[in-house]
Design a protein around this motif. Structure first.
Motif, PDB file in Angstrom:
ATOM      1  N   TRP A  71     -23.541 -33.571 -35.010  1.00 33.28           N
ATOM      2  CA  TRP A  71     -23.867 -34.982 -35.865  1.00 33.28           C
ATOM      3  C   TRP A  71     -22.144 -35.165 -36.692  1.00 33.28           C
ATOM      4  N   TYR A 103     -33.927 -39.243 -29.825  1.00 32.03           N
ATOM      5  CA  TYR A 103     -32.823 -39.104 -31.050  1.00 32.03           C
ATOM      6  C   TYR A 103     -32.115 -37.856 -31.253  1.00 32.03           C
ATOM      7  N   ARG A 104     -31.012 -38.027 -30.613  1.00 34.96           N
ATOM      8  CA  ARG A 104     -30.269 -36.643 -30.548  1.00 34.96           C
ATOM      9  C   ARG A 104     -29.858 -36.051 -31.869  1.00 34.96           C
ATOM     10  N   TYR A 105     -29.742 -36.960 -33.121  1.00 36.13           N
ATOM     11  CA  TYR A 105     -29.134 -36.313 -34.418  1.00 36.13           C
ATOM     12  C   TYR A 105     -30.531 -36.326 -35.239  1.00 36.13           C
ATOM     13  N   SER A 128     -28.269 -41.849 -34.801  1.00 35.74           N
ATOM     14  CA  SER A 128     -29.209 -41.592 -33.223  1.00 35.74           C
ATOM     15  C   SER A 128     -29.156 -42.719 -32.351  1.00 35.74           C
TER      16      SER A 128
END
Length: 345
Positions: free
Chosen positions: A153, A288-290, A334
């Motif tokens: 991130w 939501y990757r972060y 994200s």
């Protein structure tokens, strides 16, 4: 439907608030006492949710790799341990150890002399903050000091931490250096307590990691599908306990009634469980990757705050809002990333 996940949390909230109001009537015999107890239970529930939202994300991250059997065990047995063990037994155990009295005497003290009970709890804040802060710091650093971590991130920081992860024990060395640094800021009579409690927190994390690995490895030899079993369960229980320290101690700033504290924090714990289930079943962490990054940054900040609380008082609401803000920013990042990916497709 999202509300479906919170069905039991809503039921526990209704029962808990009614029980809290009844305790208020029993202790005061006035409507003002009923309203005060009702309000404190609600505030404690919100406090617990705000402090433990990052706990739900970390739990979901671990649970997604566990078998359905162990997921169910954690979400049933785990909530009993979280509510009964950490919100009732843990505060009693502190008083038993600190005051040198038996469990029955501790319960009587909580019921008949709540101000003395609260005083003992507050005096135990230093070792609790040192132990819990150290454990949580190791949890956060272990996530970032991972050479296999390839999603970052805050790129410039996390890429360096992943690269330095090849140095064995770097996170342990960092925490030990921080313990020594903070110990120099404390009064001489508190230094030993802080250092010993911090070392115990560090050893607990390392022991949980070792024992968890051994347990899961032994289960895998019996069944290839046993990934993330008893060892992961043990890890999550200790992690939940560390998250609970701050809320349990902070609750005494609002009320000295152990039973109202247990009700309020127990209600909050049910919402954390519901959020955990929702995150696992809806696959929110993958979407939501972060979000996971934000949770672990919130853990690191909470651990540092717990260290600073050995020096000065930091209101729990600030801690909760800080963690929630970080998670909110990571969620926003994200969503922005997903929109960019969709636009580029």
């Amino acid at each position: 439907m999202i509300l479906h996940y919170f069905k039991w949390a809503f039921i526990v909230t209704a029962v808990g608030l009614v029980l809290g109001a009844w305790l208020g009537w029993q202790s005061s015999g006035t409507l003002a006492g009923v309203g005060a107890a009702f309000f404190i239970c609600a505030v404690l529930a919100v406090l617990e949710i705000s402090l433990s939202f990052d706990n739900a994300i970390v739990n979901a991250n671990k649970l997604k790799d566990m078998t359905p059997v162990w997921q169910h065990r954690f979400l049933t047995w785990g909530i009993v341990i979280a509510v009964f063990g950490m919100r009732i037994v843990f505060p009693l155990l502190i008083v038993v150890i600190a005051a040198g009295i038996g469990p029955i005497e501790a319960i009587k003290l909580a019921a008949t002399r709540p101000e003395e009970y609260a005083r003992i709890m507050n005096e135990a804040h230093l070792p609790i903050a040192a132990f819990g802060g150290t454990f949580l710091m190791m949890v956060g650093l272990t996530y970032f000091f991972d050479q296999e971590k390839d999603v970052h991130w805050i790129q410039w920081l996390e890429s360096k931490m992943a690269r330095f992860a090849t140095i064995k024990g770097i996170e342990v060395a960092f925490v030990l250096a921080l313990i020594l640094g903070f110990s120099r800021l404390l009064p001489a009579e508190e230094t030993d307590t802080f250092v010993y409690a911090s070392i115990y927190g560090l050893l607990t994390f390392l022991c949980v990691e070792v024992v968890g690995g051994l347990l899961d490895a032994s289960e895998e030899t019996m069944s290839a599908a046993a990934k993330g079993g008893l060892g992961a369960f043990l890890y999550l229980e200790v992690l939940d306990a560390s998250f609970s320290f701050d809320g349990v101690i902070g609750a005494f700033a609002l009320t000295q009634n152990l039973f109202i504290i247990a009700i309020g924090l127990g209600i909050g714990a049910m919402y954390v469980r519901s959020m955990t289930v929702m995150l696992v079943e809806k696959g929110t962490l993958a979407e939501y990757r972060y979000l996971e990054h934000g949770a672990f940054y919130a853990i690191l900040i909470l651990s540092v705050v717990m260290y600073f609380q050995t020096l000065i008082h930091i209101p729990e609401v600030i801690t909760g809002l800080g963690g929630a803000a970080l998670i909110g920013i990571s969620l926003w990042s994200s969503i922005r990333y997903n929109k960019r990916e969709q636009a580029a497709a």
